[in-house]
Design an enzyme around this catalytic site. Structure first.
Site, PDB file in Angstrom:
ATOM      1  N   LYS A  81      65.164  -3.207  33.955  1.00 39.48           N
ATOM      2  CA  LYS A  81      63.951  -4.037  33.903  1.00 39.48           C
ATOM      3  C   LYS A  81      64.210  -5.426  34.500  1.00 39.48           C
ATOM      4  CE  LYS A  81      62.838  -5.748  29.790  1.00 39.48           C
ATOM      5  NZ  LYS A  81      62.394  -7.053  29.394  1.00 39.48           N
ATOM      6  N   GLY A 137      80.930   4.894  36.435  1.00 36.48           N
ATOM      7  CA  GLY A 137      80.267   5.980  35.713  1.00 36.48           C
ATOM      8  C   GLY A 137      79.044   6.470  36.452  1.00 36.48           C
ATOM      9  N   PHE A 196      82.825  -5.077  32.565  1.00 37.49           N
ATOM     10  CA  PHE A 196      81.785  -4.435  33.382  1.00 37.49           C
ATOM     11  C   PHE A 196      82.333  -3.887  34.689  1.00 37.49           C
ATOM     12  CE2 PHE A 196      77.777  -4.636  31.156  1.00 37.49           C
ATOM     13  CZ  PHE A 196      78.232  -5.280  30.015  1.00 37.49           C
ATOM     14  N   CYS A 245      67.395  -3.383  29.424  1.00 40.48           N
ATOM     15  CA  CYS A 245      67.537  -4.700  30.070  1.00 40.48           C
ATOM     16  C   CYS A 245      67.873  -4.643  31.556  1.00 40.48           C
ATOM     17  CB  CYS A 245      68.604  -5.510  29.349  1.00 40.48           C
ATOM     18  SG  CYS A 245      68.052  -6.090  27.756  1.00 40.48           S
ATOM     19  N   LYS A 288      73.752   4.548  26.295  1.00 38.96           N
ATOM     20  CA  LYS A 288      75.143   4.178  26.021  1.00 38.96           C
ATOM     21  C   LYS A 288      75.397   4.533  24.558  1.00 38.96           C
ATOM     22  CE  LYS A 288      74.749  -0.595  24.458  1.00 38.96           C
ATOM     23  NZ  LYS A 288      75.224  -1.953  24.613  1.00 38.96           N
ATOM     24  N   ARG A 290      65.841   4.454  26.862  1.00 37.58           N
ATOM     25  CA  ARG A 290      65.147   3.867  28.002  1.00 37.58           C
ATOM     26  C   ARG A 290      66.055   3.834  29.239  1.00 37.58           C
ATOM     27  NH1 ARG A 290      62.766  -1.350  25.089  1.00 37.58           N
ATOM     28  NH2 ARG A 290      64.534  -0.913  23.747  1.00 37.58           N
ATOM     29  N   ASN A 348      72.144 -10.958  33.676  1.00 39.81           N
ATOM     30  CA  ASN A 348      71.975  -9.504  33.680  1.00 39.81           C
ATOM     31  C   ASN A 348      72.099  -8.935  35.090  1.00 39.81           C
ATOM     32  OD1 ASN A 348      71.841  -9.056  30.989  1.00 39.81           O
ATOM     33  ND2 ASN A 348      69.624  -8.859  30.868  1.00 39.81           N
ATOM     34  N   THR A 402      62.783 -11.683  27.202  1.00 37.83           N
ATOM     35  CA  THR A 402      63.171 -11.960  28.582  1.00 37.83           C
ATOM     36  C   THR A 402      61.912 -12.076  29.426  1.00 37.83           C
ATOM     37  OG1 THR A 402      65.202 -10.742  28.286  1.00 37.83           O
ATOM     38  CG2 THR A 402      64.509 -11.121  30.538  1.00 37.83           C
ATOM     39  N   LEU A 423      72.308 -10.446  23.637  1.00 35.61           N
ATOM     40  CA  LEU A 423      72.844  -9.433  22.720  1.00 35.61           C
ATOM     41  C   LEU A 423      72.861  -8.075  23.400  1.00 35.61           C
ATOM     42  CD1 LEU A 423      70.491 -10.375  19.738  1.00 35.61           C
ATOM     43  CD2 LEU A 423      72.753 -11.335  20.224  1.00 35.61           C
TER      44      LEU A 423
END
Ligand code: UDX
Length: 434
Positions: free
Chosen positions: A260, A250, A246, A257, A317, A324, A205, A120, A150
């Site tokens: 960043k 939570g 999505f 990803c 997750k 990270r 994203n 990316t 992915l």
């Protein structure tokens, strides 16, 4: 015979790409700069956790070769995926030094070859690399942006069943060569210019992160108005224009990803003089959301000094050991600062967690973490936590409070064991309005 391929960078994206293309019958040479990593991979050990990846690499071992030497990549392959990492710098921009290194190390080949960018990168990177290649006298090296979409934990499935493949190229024949590699997919293959392909990745994203922050704010408003965000998300998601994905409220998004890429897009806009207000808010909402659990604990326990809090799950997750930007990092730091002791448990991520979190106890099981705890916080929705016997949990804990940071547990089962259940944006601890 299938086209031989190169993969530069044996990280998560590189290894998933290599395994899947090898499985399709391509010979793949994977290059990394870290000798220990190459040695491990050669010995059949996969240094990252991704369900099914080690097995797929092993099953296709005959077609995959690992190397430290860039020249090996192009010995036969004329198409090479660039999968090096692009971590954020202190300014929030992406660090492109590894991409530059790839360009510098390209062997002196007279034949046409194509660099296919999967890392990316900010919009404009392709244009910069193109200029650089031309300056280096490498006009015959093609450049294609082919972003990956992915998700960790389902990488192999996502590779084989993409929603779309995006191919952004400067030259049509390069676009065609890369598109041909994806003949196996049923999804649309979108051909664009390079900058647009780069932006598709960043915008996707950012949009997904926006949905998460949006539902988290709706959850926070549900808490003060008495609505249940789970019911709200179902109702909203049934609108075909919005869709159900999505919208899980939570304690914030993490991973390699979203944090960043949202930051990189915000900086990219700012560097061009544009203040991306919405994205700025998305990022801030997420930071605050990671801290909301602390407020819930204080509400029930008063001062946290001297309390023991069990953290169930540490990874950002489930189905990954990736730590990270995990919510557990912010949460544990806040709780320690407030004087609490922490017993943390994660079925897979303990080793990674130990590198980033100090000052907490690492438990070998959920039950061990819960023993003597004043409160438990579910941080990561690992399936094994849904299987907990809450009568045992209640017996093991000193206190009664269970904060479900992912709305993953069955509130009725938790309450039936005499525990207090607090979700995110769900009705209050006794099942009634607050
Ligand atoms: C994401 C994108 O999904 C993928 O397309 C891209 O290539 C890389 O970034 P990943 O970071 O692996 O993948 O995880 P994802 O499953 O998308 O979750 C990201 C974060 O958002 C996690 O912390 C997750 O817990 C959180 N999340 C996701 C929510 O809080 N609520 C949701 O509804 C969905």
């Amino acid at each position: 015979m299938k086209e031989p391929l190169g993969v530069i960078g044996a990280g998560w994206v590189g290894l998933v790409t290599a395994a899947c293309f090898a499985d399709l019958g391509h010979d793949v040479v994977v290059r990394d700069v870290v000798p220990e990593r190459v040695a491990e991979l050669e010995a059949g050990r996969v240094p990252i956790f991704e369900p099914g990846l080690a097995e797929l690499l092993a099953a296709n071992g005959e077609r995959i070769r690992y190397t430290l030497d860039m020249a090996d990549v192009f010995e036969r392959a004329r198409l090479a995926f660039v999968c090096v990492d692009t971590p954020p710098t202190h300014s929030g921009d992406a660090d492109l030094s590894r991409v530059s290194r790839v360009v510098e190390e390209l062997p002196d080949l007279a034949e046409r070859m194509i660099l296919i960018m999967k890392s990316t990168v900010p919009v404009g990177t392709g244009a910069l690399v193109r200029e650089r290649l031309d300056r280096m006298g490498l006009a015959h090296v093609g450049y294609v942006s082919n972003p990956e979409f992915l998700a960790e934990g389902s990488g192999l499935h996502d590779f084989r069943n993409p929603d779309r493949v995006v191919v952004g190229a400067f030259a049509q024949r390069d676009a065609d060569a890369v598109a041909a590699l994806y003949r196996f997919v049923e999804a649309p293959i979108l051909q664009t210019d390079v900058a647009s392909a780069e932006m598709v990745k960043m915008a996707s994203n950012a949009f997904l992160a926006t949905r998460v922050s949006f539902i988290n704010e709706i959850a926070n408003v549900c808490e003060v108005t008495g609505a249940d965000v789970e019911a709200v998300a179902r109702g909203v998601g049934l609108d075909h224009r919005l869709g159900p994905h999505f919208l899980r409220a939570g304690i914030g998004y993490g991973g390699s990803c979203f944090p960043k890429d949202t930051s990189a897009l915000k900086q990219l806009a700012a560097n061009s003089g544009y203040h991306f207000q919405l994205l700025t808010a998305v990022i801030e909402v997420n930071e605050l959301q990671k801290r909301r659990v602390v407020w819930k604990l204080v509400k029930h326990l008063g001062s946290l000094r001297g309390t023991t809090i069990a953290l169930l799950g540490l990874a950002f997750k489930p189905n990954t050991d990736d730590m990270r930007e995990a919510s557990s990092l912010v949460l544990s730091a806040r709780l320690l600062a407030d004087g609490a002791s922490i017993a943390g448990y994660d079925p897979v991520a303990e080793e990674e967690a130990r590198k980033l979190i100090s000052g907490i106890e690492f438990a070998a099981s959920a039950q061990e973490a819960l023993a003597g705890a004043d409160a438990a916080v579910l941080v990561t929705e690992w399936p094994e936590f849904a299987e907990l016997d809450f009568a045992d949990v209640a017996a093991a804990m000193r206190g009664q409070l269970v904060v479900d940071g992912r709305n993953y547990l069955d509130p009725a089962a938790v309450r039936a064991a005499g525990l207090l259940y607090e979700g995110i944006g769900r009705p209050g601890p006794n099942g009634k309005d607050r």
